[in-house]
Design a protein around this motif. Structure first.
Motif, PDB file in Angstrom:
ATOM      1  N   GLY A  20       0.795  -1.219   0.000  1.00 52.25           N
ATOM      2  CA  GLY A  20       0.000   0.000   0.000  1.00 52.25           C
ATOM      3  C   GLY A  20       0.829   1.272   0.000  1.00 52.25           C
ATOM      4  O   GLY A  20       0.388   2.307   0.481  1.00 52.25           O
ATOM      5  N   ARG A  21       1.999   1.229  -0.574  1.00 54.46           N
ATOM      6  CA  ARG A  21       2.910   2.374  -0.617  1.00 54.46           C
ATOM      7  C   ARG A  21       2.707   3.143  -1.912  1.00 54.46           C
ATOM      8  O   ARG A  21       3.511   3.089  -2.831  1.00 54.46           O
ATOM      9  CB  ARG A  21       4.363   1.927  -0.489  1.00 54.46           C
ATOM     10  N   GLU A  22       1.605   3.887  -2.000  1.00 52.96           N
ATOM     11  CA  GLU A  22       1.193   4.502  -3.260  1.00 52.96           C
ATOM     12  C   GLU A  22       2.149   5.585  -3.758  1.00 52.96           C
ATOM     13  O   GLU A  22       2.329   5.719  -4.969  1.00 52.96           O
ATOM     14  CB  GLU A  22      -0.226   5.038  -3.135  1.00 52.96           C
ATOM     15  N   THR A  23       2.755   6.345  -2.870  1.00 49.70           N
ATOM     16  CA  THR A  23       3.687   7.389  -3.319  1.00 49.70           C
ATOM     17  C   THR A  23       4.871   6.761  -4.048  1.00 49.70           C
ATOM     18  O   THR A  23       5.248   7.200  -5.149  1.00 49.70           O
ATOM     19  CB  THR A  23       4.177   8.236  -2.129  1.00 49.70           C
ATOM     20  N   GLN A  24       5.446   5.730  -3.473  1.00 46.67           N
ATOM     21  CA  GLN A  24       6.575   5.052  -4.109  1.00 46.67           C
ATOM     22  C   GLN A  24       6.108   4.229  -5.309  1.00 46.67           C
ATOM     23  O   GLN A  24       6.823   4.113  -6.303  1.00 46.67           O
ATOM     24  CB  GLN A  24       7.304   4.152  -3.098  1.00 46.67           C
ATOM     25  N   LEU A  25       4.903   3.657  -5.236  1.00 46.43           N
ATOM     26  CA  LEU A  25       4.362   2.885  -6.356  1.00 46.43           C
ATOM     27  C   LEU A  25       4.260   3.747  -7.611  1.00 46.43           C
ATOM     28  O   LEU A  25       4.592   3.300  -8.709  1.00 46.43           O
ATOM     29  CB  LEU A  25       2.993   2.297  -5.993  1.00 46.43           C
ATOM     30  N   LYS A  26       3.840   4.985  -7.436  1.00 42.44           N
ATOM     31  CA  LYS A  26       3.731   5.900  -8.578  1.00 42.44           C
ATOM     32  C   LYS A  26       5.083   6.050  -9.282  1.00 42.44           C
ATOM     33  O   LYS A  26       5.168   5.992 -10.510  1.00 42.44           O
ATOM     34  CB  LYS A  26       3.206   7.260  -8.109  1.00 42.44           C
ATOM     35  N   VAL A  27       6.145   6.214  -8.501  1.00 49.01           N
ATOM     36  CA  VAL A  27       7.490   6.353  -9.069  1.00 49.01           C
ATOM     37  C   VAL A  27       7.874   5.077  -9.821  1.00 49.01           C
ATOM     38  O   VAL A  27       8.420   5.128 -10.922  1.00 49.01           O
ATOM     39  CB  VAL A  27       8.518   6.654  -7.952  1.00 49.01           C
ATOM     40  N   HIS A  28       7.542   3.923  -9.243  1.00 43.72           N
ATOM     41  CA  HIS A  28       7.966   2.666  -9.850  1.00 43.72           C
ATOM     42  C   HIS A  28       7.079   2.225 -11.006  1.00 43.72           C
ATOM     43  O   HIS A  28       7.525   1.439 -11.845  1.00 43.72           O
ATOM     44  CB  HIS A  28       8.140   1.583  -8.780  1.00 43.72           C
ATOM     45  N   ILE A  29       5.868   2.721 -11.081  1.00 42.43           N
ATOM     46  CA  ILE A  29       5.064   2.486 -12.284  1.00 42.43           C
ATOM     47  C   ILE A  29       5.728   3.186 -13.471  1.00 42.43           C
ATOM     48  O   ILE A  29       5.855   2.609 -14.554  1.00 42.43           O
ATOM     49  CB  ILE A  29       3.607   2.952 -12.082  1.00 42.43           C
ATOM     50  N   GLY A  64      10.496  -1.098 -19.891  1.00 42.64           N
ATOM     51  CA  GLY A  64       9.845  -1.952 -20.871  1.00 42.64           C
ATOM     52  C   GLY A  64       8.540  -2.614 -20.482  1.00 42.64           C
ATOM     53  O   GLY A  64       7.976  -3.365 -21.270  1.00 42.64           O
ATOM     54  N   LEU A  65       8.027  -2.359 -19.277  1.00 43.58           N
ATOM     55  CA  LEU A  65       6.731  -2.917 -18.912  1.00 43.58           C
ATOM     56  C   LEU A  65       5.626  -2.129 -19.599  1.00 43.58           C
ATOM     57  O   LEU A  65       5.671  -0.901 -19.646  1.00 43.58           O
ATOM     58  CB  LEU A  65       6.514  -2.865 -17.399  1.00 43.58           C
ATOM     59  N   THR A  66       4.638  -2.833 -20.113  1.00 38.68           N
ATOM     60  CA  THR A  66       3.498  -2.160 -20.725  1.00 38.68           C
ATOM     61  C   THR A  66       2.428  -1.902 -19.665  1.00 38.68           C
ATOM     62  O   THR A  66       2.439  -2.510 -18.586  1.00 38.68           O
ATOM     63  CB  THR A  66       2.878  -3.024 -21.835  1.00 38.68           C
ATOM     64  N   ARG A  67       1.519  -1.030 -19.981  1.00 35.96           N
ATOM     65  CA  ARG A  67       0.384  -0.771 -19.087  1.00 35.96           C
ATOM     66  C   ARG A  67      -0.370  -2.076 -18.825  1.00 35.96           C
ATOM     67  O   ARG A  67      -0.743  -2.376 -17.707  1.00 35.96           O
ATOM     68  CB  ARG A  67      -0.543   0.290 -19.679  1.00 35.96           C
ATOM     69  N   GLN A  68      -0.605  -2.865 -19.872  1.00 36.72           N
ATOM     70  CA  GLN A  68      -1.329  -4.125 -19.723  1.00 36.72           C
ATOM     71  C   GLN A  68      -0.593  -5.075 -18.773  1.00 36.72           C
ATOM     72  O   GLN A  68      -1.211  -5.731 -17.933  1.00 36.72           O
ATOM     73  CB  GLN A  68      -1.540  -4.788 -21.076  1.00 36.72           C
ATOM     74  N   GLU A  69       0.710  -5.151 -18.889  1.00 36.63           N
ATOM     75  CA  GLU A  69       1.484  -6.010 -17.976  1.00 36.63           C
ATOM     76  C   GLU A  69       1.368  -5.526 -16.531  1.00 36.63           C
ATOM     77  O   GLU A  69       1.233  -6.339 -15.612  1.00 36.63           O
ATOM     78  CB  GLU A  69       2.949  -6.057 -18.404  1.00 36.63           C
ATOM     79  N   MET A  91      -2.682   7.650 -14.123  1.00 35.41           N
ATOM     80  CA  MET A  91      -1.394   8.123 -14.618  1.00 35.41           C
ATOM     81  C   MET A  91      -1.317   8.086 -16.142  1.00 35.41           C
ATOM     82  O   MET A  91      -1.879   7.197 -16.776  1.00 35.41           O
ATOM     83  CB  MET A  91      -0.265   7.258 -14.025  1.00 35.41           C
ATOM     84  N   THR A  92      -0.582   9.030 -16.686  1.00 32.21           N
ATOM     85  CA  THR A  92      -0.172   8.987 -18.081  1.00 32.21           C
ATOM     86  C   THR A  92       1.279   8.530 -18.090  1.00 32.21           C
ATOM     87  O   THR A  92       2.144   9.200 -17.519  1.00 32.21           O
ATOM     88  CB  THR A  92      -0.308  10.366 -18.753  1.00 32.21           C
ATOM     89  N   LEU A  93       1.529   7.399 -18.693  1.00 24.30           N
ATOM     90  CA  LEU A  93       2.874   6.836 -18.712  1.00 24.30           C
ATOM     91  C   LEU A  93       3.701   7.481 -19.813  1.00 24.30           C
ATOM     92  O   LEU A  93       3.164   8.023 -20.779  1.00 24.30           O
ATOM     93  CB  LEU A  93       2.803   5.326 -18.924  1.00 24.30           C
ATOM     94  N   PRO A  94       5.031   7.424 -19.673  1.00 27.85           N
ATOM     95  CA  PRO A  94       5.895   7.968 -20.728  1.00 27.85           C
ATOM     96  C   PRO A  94       5.518   7.392 -22.092  1.00 27.85           C
ATOM     97  O   PRO A  94       5.295   6.196 -22.234  1.00 27.85           O
ATOM     98  CB  PRO A  94       7.297   7.501 -20.310  1.00 27.85           C
ATOM     99  N   GLY A  95       5.338   8.265 -23.051  1.00 29.33           N
ATOM    100  CA  GLY A  95       4.980   7.856 -24.398  1.00 29.33           C
ATOM    101  C   GLY A  95       3.493   7.772 -24.668  1.00 29.33           C
ATOM    102  O   GLY A  95       3.080   7.608 -25.810  1.00 29.33           O
ATOM    103  N   GLU A  96       2.673   7.871 -23.632  1.00 29.13           N
ATOM    104  CA  GLU A  96       1.217   7.845 -23.803  1.00 29.13           C
ATOM    105  C   GLU A  96       0.672   9.262 -23.967  1.00 29.13           C
ATOM    106  O   GLU A  96       1.255  10.218 -23.477  1.00 29.13           O
ATOM    107  CB  GLU A  96       0.519   7.229 -22.573  1.00 29.13           C
ATOM    108  N   VAL A  97      -0.453   9.327 -24.609  1.00 30.18           N
ATOM    109  CA  VAL A  97      -1.169  10.602 -24.728  1.00 30.18           C
ATOM    110  C   VAL A  97      -2.555  10.378 -24.152  1.00 30.18           C
ATOM    111  O   VAL A  97      -3.233   9.417 -24.502  1.00 30.18           O
ATOM    112  CB  VAL A  97      -1.265  11.055 -26.203  1.00 30.18           C
TER     113      VAL A  97
END
Length: 119
Positions: A64-73, A80-85, A112-118
Motif C-alpha cells: 500500500g505504498r502509493e507514493t513510491q508505487l507511482k514512481v515505480h510504475i 519496458g513494462l506495458t500498461r497491460q502487464e 497516470m499517463t505513462l511515458p509515451g502515452e497521450v
C-alpha cells in the motif's frame, strides 16, 4: 572505478530517468544512502531491471505504498513494462495483498499517463 554513489545514480537514471534525482535530492544524507543502496541492489546480476521493477511494483502494491508505487510504475514503463502487464501484475497481487490494496494500485495506475502515452 566509480564510487557507490556515482554507480547508484547511474542505475537510478537507467530506471527512473531524472525523476529519481528529484526524489532523493531533498533527502540529504538519507538520499545519499538510498542512492548507494539502490545501486548495490539494482546493479546485481541475476535479474534484469525489468524483472526488478516487476518485483518492486508487486511489493509496493501489496504494502500500500502509493507514493513510491507511482514512481515505480513510471520506472516500470521506462524499463519496458506495458500498461497491460502492470494491470495484470496488480491483479495478481489480489491473492497476496487483498482487494483493497489492488484496487488502490489499479486506481493509481489508471490515473497516470505513462511515458509515451497521450491522454
Amino acid at each position: 572505478m566509480k564510487n557507490r554513489y556515482e554507480f547508484g545514480m547511474e542505475m537510478l537514471k537507467k530506471v527512473d530517468g531524472h525523476a529519481g534525482e528529484a526524489v532523493v535530492a531533498p533527502l540529504g544524507d538519507l538520499g545519499k544512502i538510498l542512492v548507494e543502496t539502490f545501486g548495490d541492489i539494482y546493479g546485481r546480476e541475476g535479474l534484469s531491471l525489468r524483472e526488478r521493477e516487476i518485483a518492486t511494483i508487486a511489493m509496493l502494491t501489496v504494502m500500500g505504498r502509493e507514493t513510491q508505487l507511482k514512481v515505480h510504475i513510471v520506472a516500470g514503463s521506462n524499463v519496458g513494462l506495458t500498461r497491460q502487464e502492470m494491470e495484470e501484475l496488480i491483479i495478481h497481487t489480489v491473492l497476496y495483498g487483498g482487494f483493497p490494496t489492488a484496487i488502490n494500485g489499479m486506481n493509481l495506475l489508471n490515473s497516470m499517463t505513462l511515458p509515451g502515452e497521450v491522454k
